[in-house]
Design a protein around this motif. Sequence first.
Motif, PDB file in Angstrom:
ATOM      1  N   ILE A 182      34.399  -5.120  79.295  1.00 14.36           N
ATOM      2  CA  ILE A 182      35.784  -4.650  79.441  1.00 14.36           C
ATOM      3  C   ILE A 182      36.129  -4.230  80.867  1.00 14.36           C
ATOM      4  N   PRO A 183      35.252  -3.506  81.583  1.00 12.65           N
ATOM      5  CA  PRO A 183      35.628  -3.115  82.954  1.00 12.65           C
ATOM      6  C   PRO A 183      35.939  -4.288  83.871  1.00 12.65           C
ATOM      7  N   GLY A 184      35.436  -5.486  83.562  1.00 12.88           N
ATOM      8  CA  GLY A 184      35.696  -6.645  84.408  1.00 12.88           C
ATOM      9  C   GLY A 184      36.875  -7.485  83.978  1.00 12.88           C
ATOM     10  N   ILE A 185      37.552  -7.093  82.901  1.00 11.72           N
ATOM     11  CA  ILE A 185      38.704  -7.857  82.398  1.00 11.72           C
ATOM     12  C   ILE A 185      39.988  -7.271  82.972  1.00 11.72           C
ATOM     13  N   PRO A 186      40.809  -8.071  83.641  1.00  2.00           N
ATOM     14  CA  PRO A 186      42.100  -7.555  84.137  1.00  2.00           C
ATOM     15  C   PRO A 186      43.018  -7.202  82.969  1.00  2.00           C
ATOM     16  N   ALA A 187      43.496  -5.967  82.963  1.00  4.86           N
ATOM     17  CA  ALA A 187      44.293  -5.479  81.831  1.00  4.86           C
ATOM     18  C   ALA A 187      45.566  -6.289  81.630  1.00  4.86           C
ATOM     19  N   ASN A 188      46.174  -6.747  82.729  1.00  2.37           N
ATOM     20  CA  ASN A 188      47.448  -7.460  82.582  1.00  2.37           C
ATOM     21  C   ASN A 188      47.272  -8.868  82.032  1.00  2.37           C
ATOM     22  N   GLY A 189      46.040  -9.308  81.809  1.00  6.32           N
ATOM     23  CA  GLY A 189      45.820 -10.625  81.244  1.00  6.32           C
ATOM     24  C   GLY A 189      45.623 -10.603  79.747  1.00  6.32           C
ATOM     25  N   LEU A 190      45.764  -9.434  79.129  1.00  4.58           N
ATOM     26  CA  LEU A 190      45.549  -9.292  77.692  1.00  4.58           C
ATOM     27  C   LEU A 190      46.876  -9.170  76.956  1.00  4.58           C
ATOM     28  N   PRO A 191      46.906  -9.549  75.674  1.00  2.00           N
ATOM     29  CA  PRO A 191      48.110  -9.295  74.866  1.00  2.00           C
ATOM     30  C   PRO A 191      48.396  -7.792  74.843  1.00  2.00           C
ATOM     31  N   PRO A 192      49.670  -7.385  74.751  1.00  2.47           N
ATOM     32  CA  PRO A 192      50.028  -5.967  74.854  1.00  2.47           C
ATOM     33  C   PRO A 192      49.270  -5.055  73.893  1.00  2.47           C
ATOM     34  N   VAL A 193      49.124  -5.479  72.626  1.00  2.42           N
ATOM     35  CA  VAL A 193      48.430  -4.623  71.654  1.00  2.42           C
ATOM     36  C   VAL A 193      46.962  -4.475  72.035  1.00  2.42           C
ATOM     37  N   VAL A 194      46.332  -5.584  72.383  1.00  2.61           N
ATOM     38  CA  VAL A 194      44.919  -5.548  72.778  1.00  2.61           C
ATOM     39  C   VAL A 194      44.754  -4.728  74.053  1.00  2.61           C
ATOM     40  N   GLU A 195      45.698  -4.853  74.956  1.00  2.00           N
ATOM     41  CA  GLU A 195      45.644  -4.088  76.210  1.00  2.00           C
ATOM     42  C   GLU A 195      45.619  -2.591  75.938  1.00  2.00           C
ATOM     43  N   LYS A 196      46.444  -2.133  74.985  1.00  2.87           N
ATOM     44  CA  LYS A 196      46.486  -0.706  74.655  1.00  2.87           C
ATOM     45  C   LYS A 196      45.198  -0.248  73.973  1.00  2.87           C
ATOM     46  N   ILE A 197      44.671  -1.103  73.095  1.00  2.00           N
ATOM     47  CA  ILE A 197      43.414  -0.752  72.431  1.00  2.00           C
ATOM     48  C   ILE A 197      42.290  -0.633  73.449  1.00  2.00           C
ATOM     49  N   VAL A 198      42.256  -1.561  74.410  1.00  2.00           N
ATOM     50  CA  VAL A 198      41.234  -1.520  75.454  1.00  2.00           C
ATOM     51  C   VAL A 198      41.414  -0.279  76.325  1.00  2.00           C
ATOM     52  N   GLU A 199      42.660   0.002  76.695  1.00  2.00           N
ATOM     53  CA  GLU A 199      42.936   1.159  77.553  1.00  2.00           C
ATOM     54  C   GLU A 199      42.529   2.460  76.885  1.00  2.00           C
ATOM     55  N   TYR A 200      42.791   2.568  75.582  1.00  2.00           N
ATOM     56  CA  TYR A 200      42.500   3.814  74.861  1.00  2.00           C
ATOM     57  C   TYR A 200      41.341   3.611  73.875  1.00  2.00           C
ATOM     58  N   ARG A 201      40.358   2.827  74.286  1.00  2.00           N
ATOM     59  CA  ARG A 201      39.250   2.506  73.380  1.00  2.00           C
ATOM     60  C   ARG A 201      38.457   3.743  72.960  1.00  2.00           C
ATOM     61  N   GLU A 202      38.410   4.759  73.803  1.00  2.00           N
ATOM     62  CA  GLU A 202      37.663   5.959  73.435  1.00  2.00           C
ATOM     63  C   GLU A 202      38.449   6.852  72.473  1.00  2.00           C
ATOM     64  N   GLN A 203      39.679   6.468  72.169  1.00  2.00           N
ATOM     65  CA  GLN A 203      40.472   7.166  71.151  1.00  2.00           C
ATOM     66  C   GLN A 203      40.686   6.300  69.912  1.00  2.00           C
ATOM     67  N   PHE A 204      39.943   5.195  69.824  1.00  2.00           N
ATOM     68  CA  PHE A 204      40.135   4.230  68.740  1.00  2.00           C
ATOM     69  C   PHE A 204      38.935   4.293  67.803  1.00  2.00           C
ATOM     70  N   ILE A 205      39.182   4.381  66.515  1.00  2.00           N
ATOM     71  CA  ILE A 205      38.111   4.632  65.545  1.00  2.00           C
ATOM     72  C   ILE A 205      37.064   3.527  65.506  1.00  2.00           C
ATOM     73  N   LEU A 206      37.447   2.278  65.776  1.00  2.00           N
ATOM     74  CA  LEU A 206      36.468   1.190  65.734  1.00  2.00           C
ATOM     75  C   LEU A 206      35.342   1.431  66.740  1.00  2.00           C
ATOM     76  N   THR A 207      35.645   2.094  67.833  1.00  2.00           N
ATOM     77  CA  THR A 207      34.637   2.383  68.852  1.00  2.00           C
ATOM     78  C   THR A 207      33.510   3.245  68.302  1.00  2.00           C
ATOM     79  N   TYR A 208      33.786   3.982  67.223  1.00  2.00           N
ATOM     80  CA  TYR A 208      32.791   4.910  66.657  1.00  2.00           C
ATOM     81  C   TYR A 208      32.463   4.592  65.203  1.00  2.00           C
ATOM     82  N   GLN A 209      32.713   3.356  64.776  1.00  2.00           N
ATOM     83  CA  GLN A 209      32.607   3.038  63.354  1.00  2.00           C
ATOM     84  C   GLN A 209      31.249   3.381  62.744  1.00  2.00           C
ATOM     85  N   PHE A 210      30.162   3.195  63.499  1.00  2.00           N
ATOM     86  CA  PHE A 210      28.834   3.421  62.936  1.00  2.00           C
ATOM     87  C   PHE A 210      28.622   4.865  62.503  1.00  2.00           C
ATOM     88  N   TRP A 211      29.191   5.805  63.255  1.00  2.00           N
ATOM     89  CA  TRP A 211      28.918   7.221  62.978  1.00  2.00           C
ATOM     90  C   TRP A 211      29.560   7.666  61.676  1.00  2.00           C
TER      91      TRP A 211
END
Length: 394
Positions: A182-211
């Motif tokens: 993710i750090p190497g992906i330019p944010a403006n090259g992503l679809p808007p919804v995916v861009e927001k999920i990537v930007e706020y990935r540490e606030q997204f439940i999928l990031t912690y699904q295992f726990w």
Amino acid sequence: MAKRHLYEIDFMRALIMFAVVCVHVTTVYFTMAAYNTPLFFAFGAAITSLHFTRESFMLITGIVLFVTYYDRPFRLVDFWKKRFLLIGIPYLVWTVAYIVFKGLYYPLEHYWDPADMSKNFIRSMLTGNQYYLYFLFVTIQLYILFPLILVGLRKFKRYHLHIFIGSFVLQLLLMALCKFVIPGIPANGLPPVVEKIVEYREQFILTYQFWYVGGGIIACHYDQIKQYIERHAASVVLALLASVGILWIHFFADIFVLGESEPTAQMVVQPIMIPYSLVISIALLCVGVAWARRRSKPAWQPLTRFIKTASNASFGILLIQPILIVYVERVLQIVTTSGASKWLHYGLWPVSILFVYLAAMVLSHGLSRIPFVSYVVGRKSQLVKPVRQPTASM
């Protein structure tokens, strides 16, 4: 069926919250240490080894939820009503409180402009980006999805081990994605919804699904797992020591061998933190079970009362501590600029940790005893406590 209380989870909750305070206070000292000095790297290694707290808290959240509801009747409306009152009110109140606090403590031009304030509030409510409210934001997502996870684990009981392993592998892949891709992906090259999920990935439940999934599966087989851990306590201790050593080697190798920046080597969302956090959580559970067996003994009563208070106050400690840490940082800046000895500066490190933890605990405990106000620290309250009827004597 009576609700089951897990005293070992009380112990874990109290200790994990202490570790949370250690992370945040130590980060203040870390940012004030001279760059690339031995002390700088020592603080970095210490902070990295304490980065299990987020995952451990999420794991025990999953355990408690599934122990409570897995074998009991589940009423969706009652569940959401209870849970969202205890998480939604604090989320709203502390979002506003933090925004106001920042405006008062860090005055900026146009900060109090109604339009800017409104945008700030809406963005904060939709992302959980105020201090550590991301945890509440993720928990809200969990409560929304919990009924589906509960149904799934009930329906596929025969495949719990497969689900646990699959969820663990998925978590490793997600963390690798967060650190290496993710750090190497330019944010403006992503679809808007995916861009927001990537930007706020540490606030997204999928990031912690295992726990949450893993915590749920542990809860489904809780007694067997607890007994297994007790029988192999020595192995758990060895795994704990080995994990800390491996993590430190990994941290310094990332910096001095792979050339990563210190913030990258210290990331919470990276693959190694998954097995590490799981081992730490198991070790804490092991110690918690040992304490729970002794908690009723007279000699253990002071510790038992402290753990009960700290556990009940832990949610409030999480919410109150950011403001206290800001003032601790201010005091440290005054000490540094006054020309005081470095021994005094770093000697205040454990004092700062204890101050933030104990002061936040006292404030949280006090707020929890005030009717209605108690909801801001996630505790229910009553105006009048029910009077117990005396039992008849024989």
